[in-house]
Design a protein around this motif. Structure first.
Motif, PDB file in Angstrom:
ATOM      1  N   MET A 150       0.853  -1.173   0.000  1.00 35.34           N
ATOM      2  CA  MET A 150       0.000   0.000   0.000  1.00 35.34           C
ATOM      3  C   MET A 150       0.896   1.233   0.000  1.00 35.34           C
ATOM      4  SD  MET A 150      -2.872   1.160   2.854  1.00 35.34           S
ATOM      5  CE  MET A 150      -3.653  -0.413   2.833  1.00 35.34           C
ATOM      6  N   GLU A 151       0.620   2.136  -0.889  1.00 39.29           N
ATOM      7  CA  GLU A 151       1.389   3.374  -1.002  1.00 39.29           C
ATOM      8  C   GLU A 151       1.036   4.336   0.132  1.00 39.29           C
ATOM      9  OE1 GLU A 151       3.770   3.977  -3.279  1.00 39.29           O
ATOM     10  OE2 GLU A 151       3.442   1.951  -4.016  1.00 39.29           O
ATOM     11  N   GLU A 152       1.938   5.269   0.402  1.00 39.23           N
ATOM     12  CA  GLU A 152       1.743   6.226   1.484  1.00 39.23           C
ATOM     13  C   GLU A 152       0.454   7.021   1.303  1.00 39.23           C
ATOM     14  OE1 GLU A 152       3.931  10.065   3.583  1.00 39.23           O
ATOM     15  OE2 GLU A 152       5.007   8.921   2.056  1.00 39.23           O
ATOM     16  N   LYS A 153       0.202   7.505   0.103  1.00 35.14           N
ATOM     17  CA  LYS A 153      -0.986   8.325  -0.155  1.00 35.14           C
ATOM     18  C   LYS A 153      -2.269   7.531   0.104  1.00 35.14           C
ATOM     19  CE  LYS A 153      -3.137  11.256  -3.638  1.00 35.14           C
ATOM     20  NZ  LYS A 153      -3.058  11.815  -4.978  1.00 35.14           N
ATOM     21  N   GLU A 154      -2.295   6.292  -0.358  1.00 30.66           N
ATOM     22  CA  GLU A 154      -3.472   5.437  -0.149  1.00 30.66           C
ATOM     23  C   GLU A 154      -3.665   5.153   1.345  1.00 30.66           C
ATOM     24  OE1 GLU A 154      -5.183   1.050  -1.498  1.00 30.66           O
ATOM     25  OE2 GLU A 154      -3.105   1.583  -1.943  1.00 30.66           O
ATOM     26  N   PHE A 155      -2.558   4.884   2.035  1.00 35.33           N
ATOM     27  CA  PHE A 155      -2.610   4.627   3.470  1.00 35.33           C
ATOM     28  C   PHE A 155      -3.193   5.831   4.212  1.00 35.33           C
ATOM     29  CE2 PHE A 155      -0.580   5.175   7.631  1.00 35.33           C
ATOM     30  CZ  PHE A 155      -1.024   4.027   8.273  1.00 35.33           C
ATOM     31  N   LEU A 156      -2.695   7.013   3.919  1.00 34.38           N
ATOM     32  CA  LEU A 156      -3.168   8.228   4.584  1.00 34.38           C
ATOM     33  C   LEU A 156      -4.648   8.480   4.290  1.00 34.38           C
ATOM     34  CD1 LEU A 156      -0.080  10.567   4.097  1.00 34.38           C
ATOM     35  CD2 LEU A 156      -0.818   9.411   6.198  1.00 34.38           C
ATOM     36  N   GLN A 157      -5.080   8.176   3.088  1.00 32.93           N
ATOM     37  CA  GLN A 157      -6.505   8.332   2.744  1.00 32.93           C
ATOM     38  C   GLN A 157      -7.360   7.371   3.576  1.00 32.93           C
ATOM     39  OE1 GLN A 157      -6.378   7.679  -1.494  1.00 32.93           O
ATOM     40  NE2 GLN A 157      -6.247   9.862  -1.949  1.00 32.93           N
ATOM     41  N   HIS A 158      -6.897   6.136   3.725  1.00 36.61           N
ATOM     42  CA  HIS A 158      -7.624   5.162   4.535  1.00 36.61           C
ATOM     43  C   HIS A 158      -7.683   5.602   5.999  1.00 36.61           C
ATOM     44  CE1 HIS A 158      -8.585   2.025   1.727  1.00 36.61           C
ATOM     45  NE2 HIS A 158      -7.320   1.828   1.366  1.00 36.61           N
ATOM     46  N   TRP A 171       0.988   2.034  10.242  1.00 34.08           N
ATOM     47  CA  TRP A 171       1.978   2.271   9.172  1.00 34.08           C
ATOM     48  C   TRP A 171       2.979   1.114   9.119  1.00 34.08           C
ATOM     49  CZ3 TRP A 171       2.840   4.664   4.881  1.00 34.08           C
ATOM     50  CH2 TRP A 171       4.130   4.759   4.365  1.00 34.08           C
ATOM     51  N   LYS A 172       3.472   0.699  10.282  1.00 35.83           N
ATOM     52  CA  LYS A 172       4.434  -0.397  10.325  1.00 35.83           C
ATOM     53  C   LYS A 172       3.819  -1.706   9.817  1.00 35.83           C
ATOM     54  CE  LYS A 172       7.267   1.046  14.268  1.00 35.83           C
ATOM     55  NZ  LYS A 172       7.623   0.695  15.660  1.00 35.83           N
ATOM     56  N   SER A 173       2.507  -1.864  10.034  1.00 36.47           N
ATOM     57  CA  SER A 173       1.831  -3.120   9.704  1.00 36.47           C
ATOM     58  C   SER A 173       1.054  -3.066   8.400  1.00 36.47           C
ATOM     59  CB  SER A 173       0.864  -3.489  10.833  1.00 36.47           C
ATOM     60  OG  SER A 173       1.517  -3.552  12.062  1.00 36.47           O
ATOM     61  N   LYS A 174       1.143  -1.967   7.685  1.00 38.83           N
ATOM     62  CA  LYS A 174       0.306  -1.781   6.488  1.00 38.83           C
ATOM     63  C   LYS A 174       0.482  -2.886   5.452  1.00 38.83           C
ATOM     64  CE  LYS A 174       3.240   1.593   4.022  1.00 38.83           C
ATOM     65  NZ  LYS A 174       4.251   0.640   3.751  1.00 38.83           N
ATOM     66  N   ASP A 175       1.664  -3.446   5.389  1.00 41.69           N
ATOM     67  CA  ASP A 175       1.909  -4.521   4.420  1.00 41.69           C
ATOM     68  C   ASP A 175       1.224  -5.827   4.819  1.00 41.69           C
ATOM     69  OD1 ASP A 175       3.368  -2.812   2.795  1.00 41.69           O
ATOM     70  OD2 ASP A 175       5.263  -3.304   3.797  1.00 41.69           O
ATOM     71  N   SER A 176       0.810  -5.928   6.095  1.00 42.57           N
ATOM     72  CA  SER A 176       0.106  -7.139   6.535  1.00 42.57           C
ATOM     73  C   SER A 176      -1.383  -7.071   6.205  1.00 42.57           C
ATOM     74  CB  SER A 176       0.289  -7.355   8.037  1.00 42.57           C
ATOM     75  OG  SER A 176      -0.450  -6.400   8.772  1.00 42.57           O
ATOM     76  N   PHE A 177      -1.859  -5.906   5.767  1.00 44.79           N
ATOM     77  CA  PHE A 177      -3.258  -5.781   5.362  1.00 44.79           C
ATOM     78  C   PHE A 177      -3.422  -6.448   4.007  1.00 44.79           C
ATOM     79  CE2 PHE A 177      -6.600  -3.134   3.197  1.00 44.79           C
ATOM     80  CZ  PHE A 177      -7.669  -3.726   3.845  1.00 44.79           C
ATOM     81  N   ARG A 178      -4.117  -7.587   4.011  1.00 43.74           N
ATOM     82  CA  ARG A 178      -4.242  -8.395   2.808  1.00 43.74           C
ATOM     83  C   ARG A 178      -5.587  -8.236   2.114  1.00 43.74           C
ATOM     84  NH1 ARG A 178      -0.346 -10.454   5.478  1.00 43.74           N
ATOM     85  NH2 ARG A 178       0.918 -12.264   5.247  1.00 43.74           N
ATOM     86  N   LYS A 179      -6.375  -7.296   2.550  1.00 41.27           N
ATOM     87  CA  LYS A 179      -7.682  -7.000   1.955  1.00 41.27           C
ATOM     88  C   LYS A 179      -8.648  -8.179   2.027  1.00 41.27           C
ATOM     89  CE  LYS A 179      -5.748  -3.435  -0.945  1.00 41.27           C
ATOM     90  NZ  LYS A 179      -5.580  -2.844  -2.239  1.00 41.27           N
ATOM     91  N   GLN A 180      -8.443  -9.080   3.012  1.00 40.91           N
ATOM     92  CA  GLN A 180      -9.382 -10.166   3.240  1.00 40.91           C
ATOM     93  C   GLN A 180     -10.583  -9.651   4.033  1.00 40.91           C
ATOM     94  OE1 GLN A 180      -6.781 -12.938   5.178  1.00 40.91           O
ATOM     95  NE2 GLN A 180      -6.251 -13.969   3.263  1.00 40.91           N
ATOM     96  N   SER A 181     -10.398  -8.546   4.720  1.00 37.75           N
ATOM     97  CA  SER A 181     -11.478  -7.865   5.423  1.00 37.75           C
ATOM     98  C   SER A 181     -11.392  -6.401   5.023  1.00 37.75           C
ATOM     99  CB  SER A 181     -11.314  -8.028   6.937  1.00 37.75           C
ATOM    100  OG  SER A 181     -10.105  -7.434   7.370  1.00 37.75           O
ATOM    101  N   SER A 182     -12.331  -5.607   5.501  1.00 31.95           N
ATOM    102  CA  SER A 182     -12.281  -4.184   5.166  1.00 31.95           C
ATOM    103  C   SER A 182     -11.124  -3.525   5.921  1.00 31.95           C
ATOM    104  CB  SER A 182     -13.601  -3.506   5.545  1.00 31.95           C
ATOM    105  OG  SER A 182     -13.735  -3.415   6.950  1.00 31.95           O
TER     106      SER A 182
END
Length: 163
Positions: A1-9, A43-54
């Motif tokens: 997930m890119e920084e911009k997308e993360f901040l939007q979420h 932020w540290k865990s953003k890569d663990s978000f696998r989009k299996q849930s919202s």
């Protein structure tokens, strides 16, 4: 997930963070500190978000774990002063005072009960809550019923000035 997308979420779901902080942390400065910790952990865990849930569900769990961890480390949580609400007739309370009384009642619960009722009020299904905390749905149903009775008793006691 890119920084911009993360901040939007994070921006779109900051209400979840504030909601949980308000239920678990009484001091405004502590809320600010823990909010920063939640965003850092996300932020540290953003890569663990696998989009299996919202994203909101993922953030909710992360925020709750972060709050409970911070609470254990700091161990400076204040006891709820229910005496503030004593003596106030229901007719005299405005909506904000009633909401505050409900928050105080929930805040006074133990962490497990607080987690269960918070998730229930936030629209999680009993099956999701049971899975999250690691109990059977039937056991959860019993716990949820008892929690509601406890909160109801506290609200009634406040309404009548009883203890």
């Amino acid at each position: 997930m890119e920084e911009k997308e993360f901040l939007q979420h994070i921006q779109a779901h900051q209400g979840t963070i504030y909601h949980l902080l308000r239920l678990y942390v009484s001091d405004a400065d502590d809320q600010d500190d823990i909010k920063q910790e939640i965003v850092l952990q996300a932020w540290k865990s953003k890569d663990s978000f696998r989009k299996q849930s919202s994203f909101n569900t993922w953030l909710y769990k992360l925020a709750l774990y972060t709050i409970l961890t911070a609470k254990r480390k700091v161990a400076k949580m204040q006891q709820v002063d229910l005496q503030e609400a004593d003596g106030l007739a229901t007719d005299e309370r405005d909506e904000q005072e009633e909401v505050q009384l409900l928050y105080r009642s929930i805040y006074s619960l133990d962490d497990l009960s607080k987690t269960i009722i918070t998730m229930h009020l936030d629209g999680f299904t009993n099956a999701e809550i049971a899975t999250f905390i690691g109990i059977t749905p039937n056991h959860l149903g019993v716990k949820l019923h008892r929690i509601k009775e406890t909160i109801s008793s506290k609200l009634k006691a406040s309404s009548y000035g009883a203890k």
